[in-house]
Design a protein around this motif. Structure first.
Motif, PDB file in Angstrom:
ATOM      1  N   PRO A  27      89.997  -7.771  28.581  1.00  0.00           N
ATOM      2  CA  PRO A  27      89.133  -7.336  29.679  1.00  0.00           C
ATOM      3  C   PRO A  27      87.697  -7.177  29.194  1.00  0.00           C
ATOM      4  CG  PRO A  27      90.473  -5.513  28.866  1.00  0.00           C
ATOM      5  CD  PRO A  27      90.986  -6.758  28.203  1.00  0.00           C
ATOM      6  N   PRO A  28      86.724  -7.456  30.055  1.00  0.00           N
ATOM      7  CA  PRO A  28      85.320  -7.305  29.652  1.00  0.00           C
ATOM      8  C   PRO A  28      84.994  -5.845  29.366  1.00  0.00           C
ATOM      9  CG  PRO A  28      85.514  -7.677  32.017  1.00  0.00           C
ATOM     10  CD  PRO A  28      86.876  -7.911  31.441  1.00  0.00           C
ATOM     11  N   VAL A  29      84.130  -5.629  28.391  1.00  0.00           N
ATOM     12  CA  VAL A  29      83.756  -4.278  27.980  1.00  0.00           C
ATOM     13  C   VAL A  29      82.272  -4.090  28.209  1.00  0.00           C
ATOM     14  CG1 VAL A  29      83.697  -2.618  26.096  1.00  0.00           C
ATOM     15  CG2 VAL A  29      85.576  -4.255  26.248  1.00  0.00           C
ATOM     16  N   SER A  30      81.886  -2.958  28.787  1.00  0.00           N
ATOM     17  CA  SER A  30      80.474  -2.674  29.029  1.00  0.00           C
ATOM     18  C   SER A  30      80.071  -1.427  28.253  1.00  0.00           C
ATOM     19  CB  SER A  30      80.228  -2.466  30.527  1.00  0.00           C
ATOM     20  OG  SER A  30      80.965  -1.365  31.007  1.00  0.00           O
ATOM     21  N   HIS A  31      78.787  -1.140  28.232  1.00  0.00           N
ATOM     22  CA  HIS A  31      78.258   0.012  27.513  1.00  0.00           C
ATOM     23  C   HIS A  31      77.909   1.118  28.503  1.00  0.00           C
ATOM     24  CE1 HIS A  31      77.827  -1.931  23.541  1.00  0.00           C
ATOM     25  NE2 HIS A  31      77.640  -3.026  24.271  1.00  0.00           N
ATOM     26  N   LEU A  32      78.350   2.328  28.191  1.00  0.00           N
ATOM     27  CA  LEU A  32      77.999   3.477  29.013  1.00  0.00           C
ATOM     28  C   LEU A  32      76.524   3.798  28.825  1.00  0.00           C
ATOM     29  CD1 LEU A  32      81.100   5.680  28.171  1.00  0.00           C
ATOM     30  CD2 LEU A  32      80.675   4.519  30.346  1.00  0.00           C
ATOM     31  N   THR A  33      75.849   4.114  29.893  1.00  0.00           N
ATOM     32  CA  THR A  33      74.408   4.387  29.804  1.00  0.00           C
ATOM     33  C   THR A  33      74.097   5.869  29.655  1.00  0.00           C
ATOM     34  OG1 THR A  33      74.302   4.442  32.224  1.00  0.00           O
ATOM     35  CG2 THR A  33      73.843   2.325  31.137  1.00  0.00           C
ATOM     36  N   THR A  92      86.648  -1.214  31.243  1.00  0.00           N
ATOM     37  CA  THR A  92      86.500  -0.534  29.958  1.00  0.00           C
ATOM     38  C   THR A  92      85.026  -0.440  29.569  1.00  0.00           C
ATOM     39  OG1 THR A  92      86.868  -2.645  28.843  1.00  0.00           O
ATOM     40  CG2 THR A  92      88.780  -1.211  29.126  1.00  0.00           C
ATOM     41  N   ALA A  93      84.650   0.695  28.999  1.00  0.00           N
ATOM     42  CA  ALA A  93      83.266   0.915  28.581  1.00  0.00           C
ATOM     43  C   ALA A  93      83.244   1.934  27.461  1.00  0.00           C
ATOM     44  CB  ALA A  93      82.417   1.396  29.757  1.00  0.00           C
ATOM     45  N   GLN A 146      82.339   8.039  23.027  1.00  0.00           N
ATOM     46  CA  GLN A 146      82.783   8.171  24.403  1.00  0.00           C
ATOM     47  C   GLN A 146      83.331   6.829  24.872  1.00  0.00           C
ATOM     48  OE1 GLN A 146      79.316   9.751  26.508  1.00  0.00           O
ATOM     49  NE2 GLN A 146      80.103  11.821  26.234  1.00  0.00           N
ATOM     50  N   CYS A 147      84.429   6.854  25.580  1.00  0.00           N
ATOM     51  CA  CYS A 147      84.991   5.618  26.108  1.00  0.00           C
ATOM     52  C   CYS A 147      85.654   5.909  27.444  1.00  0.00           C
ATOM     53  CB  CYS A 147      85.988   4.994  25.138  1.00  0.00           C
ATOM     54  SG  CYS A 147      87.380   6.049  24.709  1.00  0.00           S
ATOM     55  N   SER A 148      85.749   4.896  28.270  1.00  0.00           N
ATOM     56  CA  SER A 148      86.357   5.062  29.586  1.00  0.00           C
ATOM     57  C   SER A 148      87.082   3.787  29.973  1.00  0.00           C
ATOM     58  CB  SER A 148      85.291   5.414  30.633  1.00  0.00           C
ATOM     59  OG  SER A 148      84.368   4.349  30.787  1.00  0.00           O
ATOM     60  N   PHE A 149      88.049   3.921  30.848  1.00  0.00           N
ATOM     61  CA  PHE A 149      88.767   2.771  31.372  1.00  0.00           C
ATOM     62  C   PHE A 149      89.499   3.179  32.636  1.00  0.00           C
ATOM     63  CE2 PHE A 149      91.682   4.904  28.450  1.00  0.00           C
ATOM     64  CZ  PHE A 149      92.864   4.989  29.193  1.00  0.00           C
ATOM     65  N   ARG A 150      89.947   2.188  33.366  1.00  0.00           N
ATOM     66  CA  ARG A 150      90.731   2.410  34.570  1.00  0.00           C
ATOM     67  C   ARG A 150      92.095   1.740  34.396  1.00  0.00           C
ATOM     68  NH1 ARG A 150      89.171   3.608  39.608  1.00  0.00           N
ATOM     69  NH2 ARG A 150      86.977   3.190  39.067  1.00  0.00           N
ATOM     70  N   ARG A 151      93.129   2.419  34.873  1.00  0.00           N
ATOM     71  CA  ARG A 151      94.464   1.829  34.883  1.00  0.00           C
ATOM     72  C   ARG A 151      95.175   2.246  36.163  1.00  0.00           C
ATOM     73  NH1 ARG A 151      99.539   4.541  32.192  1.00  0.00           N
ATOM     74  NH2 ARG A 151     100.223   3.920  34.280  1.00  0.00           N
ATOM     75  N   ASN A 152      96.105   1.416  36.592  1.00  0.00           N
ATOM     76  CA  ASN A 152      96.874   1.742  37.782  1.00  0.00           C
ATOM     77  C   ASN A 152      97.819   2.902  37.501  1.00  0.00           C
ATOM     78  OD1 ASN A 152      95.657  -0.258  39.296  1.00  0.00           O
ATOM     79  ND2 ASN A 152      97.251  -1.769  38.849  1.00  0.00           N
TER      80      ASN A 152
END
Length: 595
Positions: free
Chosen positions: A187-193, A295-296, A305-311
């Motif tokens: 999955p693509p990963v982005s950076h938290l701002t 994911t970020a 710090q990291c974050s993601f979404r899951r069902n």
């Protein structure tokens, strides 16, 4: 990496390398367990395009012949080389090898065939390896060499093939048809701002924080985990101080095993967000990242710090729990290198009870020490820091101070001494069984602490039994009893102090460092210093006696003047000692309560 109740020492190294059955996790190359699949169990996807090459010094061979096989390419640390039937690569290894450089390579026994594989001898970097392969008398018509090469923990290639070599009269080799599964797309990963906020905890977010009510936006030391439900999915945010990894897990109980875990692992200026499955005290089984979305990550000032979404429900993914159920939640952190995680340096933070993170939003905390272990530590501190210490001073120095009968016709000093020692034995017996109840048996991961604890328990039981059968005061065996009683008591105190030093740093009762060592050392010095002061005082009193002849002595000062003065001094010293002793006890009990 998540929970484990397992043990360490005050003077031990905190971070211990986990035992993993894989190529890279055996720097000495003893990778016999990996012979069959030739796959390192690192939890990462193997590289798809080989950059290393295997060459053979000739294209044909005959049974009994010896051929040179060479592995070359960019620097690598580990390897595993085998020869197989080219028409049955999943079969057992064929033939045996002879080493050319035994300093860099070694023979392994695979499938009970001695010397049928070659591996590294150390994790030192190397660019090439050369060995001889001995063709067996029953060799198949076509041979292909396979090698697994490990550049570093998360970068490795599995079963790199060599050109096929054949016997002279063999039919031409035809490559078997194979089906190559498509590579999974990460999955693509982005950076938290910006940093996470705790402002919606308990309203829109289910939050776990340590210290309770801390804010990751303002406090770098804040351990923070939040879950925000959005229809049929959950957004997860995790934050904490770490330069290695942060992780959390859903668990059915307070024990490591069969847990749904998620890790944020720092490597080469980036953070990998990795689902995993915990199976026990072994390395976690890394799972597919396809279950995660959005994911970020962010790294700033030592805070990860990291974050993601899951069902909420993921029936198509193995080891992913349904989040409509209540679980204990664990948070842990530790060191990582080259994508490889190490044992967490302290006991994981565990919620006090099970929670359903998709239900009503709550704002909760957790503890790094379970209640039973807290009670165990508290009782042992009360018994062996306070009760036994005061009881020993009473028996040693206060017989002439409180000689009058008190209860049951016994001297007052004896009654106080017996009460304190009985309290010590009772508290020790209660505290002794609590870790067994918590663990459900013996703990093999707590070092020497449980062994010392068993010795203390044994002596704590034997001492009152011995005292119950003490001979009369002027009996012929009284001197033997006195020395035995003193020796056993002194041994119990010394072993108890050693057990407390070791127990303070175990994961289940991980008191803050380094003050715990200083505080315990201060307590020992306080007690020893008090005994020295009272011994000096007793010695000075004897100097006030003048020997007149061989049969008689005369006291130069009256009883009321000299001895009463000595009694007052002892009482003052005891009062000061008890105040200091209770102060040390309160310090330790307060620290235990905050865990």
């Amino acid at each position: 990496m998540i929970k484990m109740a397992v043990p360490g020492y005050t003077l031990s190294i905190f971070i211990v390398l986990l035992h993993i059955s894989s190529v890279a996790n055996y720097p000495d190359g003893k990778v016999t367990e990996s012979c069959h699949g030739m796959i390192p169990e690192h939890g990462h996807t193997p590289q798809s395009h080989p950059v290393h090459h295997i060459s053979v010094n000739q294209k044909t061979f005959t049974p009994g012949q010896q051929l040179k096989v060479s592995l070359s390419g960019p620097q690598f640390k580990g390897f595993l080389l085998e020869a197989h039937d080219a028409e049955d690569l999943s079969g057992p290894p064929i033939g045996s090898f002879t080493l050319i450089d035994s300093q860099r390579s070694q023979l392994l026994t695979c499938k009970d065939i001695q010397g049928s594989a070659v591996s590294h001898t150390s994790s030192s970097k190397k660019n090439d390896i050369e060995v001889y392969w001995n063709a067996p008398s029953s060799a198949p018509d076509h041979i292909q060499f396979l090698v697994t090469v490990v550049e570093k923990y998360r970068i490795y290639w599995v079963k790199i093939p060599s050109p096929v070599i054949s016997q002279p009269n063999a039919l031409p080799f035809t490559t078997p048809k194979t089906t190559i599964p498509p590579l999974s797309t990460l999955p693509p990963v982005s950076h938290l701002t910006k940093s996470f906020s705790a402002s919606e905890c308990g309203n829109k977010k289910f939050c776990i924080r340590s210290p309770l009510n801390c804010d990751p936006e303002k406090e770098p030391a804040c351990i923070f985990l939040s879950f925000t439900r959005d229809d049929q999915s959950v957004m997860v945010e995790m934050s904490g101080p770490s330069n290695g990894y942060l992780s959390f897990a859903f668990s059915h109980d307070r024990w490591m095993g069969d847990d749904d875990a998620y890790m944020c692992i720092y490597e080469e200026q980036t953070v990998h967000i990795q689902p995993s499955h915990l199976t026990g005290r072994s390395y976690p089984e890394m799972n597919s990242r396809d279950a995660l979305e959005d994911t970020a990550w962010r790294l700033a000032d030592g805070v990860m710090q990291c974050s993601f979404r899951r069902n909420i429900s993921l029936p198509g993914f193995k080891n992913r729990f349904d989040l409509n159920t209540s679980y204990y939640i664990f948070l842990a952190d530790g060191a990582a290198h080259d994508g490889r995680i190490y044992k967490h340096s302290q006991q994981p933070l565990i919620t006090f009870e099970k929670y359903n993170v998709t239900d009503y939003p709550e704002d909760v905390g957790g503890s790094r020490s379970l209640p039973l272990l807290k009670v165990h530590g508290a009782l042992m501190f009360v018994a062996w820091m306070t009760a036994v210490s005061i009881g020993v001073l009473i028996a040693r120095f206060f017989k002439p101070v409180w000689p009058k009968a008190f209860l049951f016709g016994e001297a007052a000093w004896f009654q106080i001494h017996r009460l304190l020692m009985a309290t010590t034995s009772a508290l020790t017996c209660i505290a002794f069984f609590l870790p067994f109840i918590y663990r459900g048996g013996w703990s093999w991961h707590a070092g020497y602490h449980p062994y010392f604890g068993c010795l203390v328990m044994t002596l704590a039981v034997l001492q009152p039994l011995l005292a119950a059968f003490r001979p009369p005061l002027h009996g012929p065996r009284r001197q033997i009893f006195n020395w035995t009683h003193w020796s056993m008591g002194t041994a119990a105190r010394i072993i108890a102090v050693a057990a407390m030093f070791l127990g303070m740093d175990l994961p289940g009762l991980n008191l803050p460092d380094p003050w715990k060592t200083f505080a315990m050392t201060g307590f020992v010095a306080w007690h020893v210093g008090t005994e020295i002061v009272l011994e000096i005082h007793a010695y000075r009193l004897t100097r006030k006696v003048e020997i007149l002849d061989d049969a008689s002595i005369q006291i130069l000062q009256s009883f009321t003047a000299a001895e009463a003065e000595g009694h007052a001094f002892k009482k003052a010293v005891l009062a000061i000692y008890v105040c200091g002793n209770v102060t040390f006890l309160i310090i330790f009990l307060s620290a235990i309560n905050k865990l």
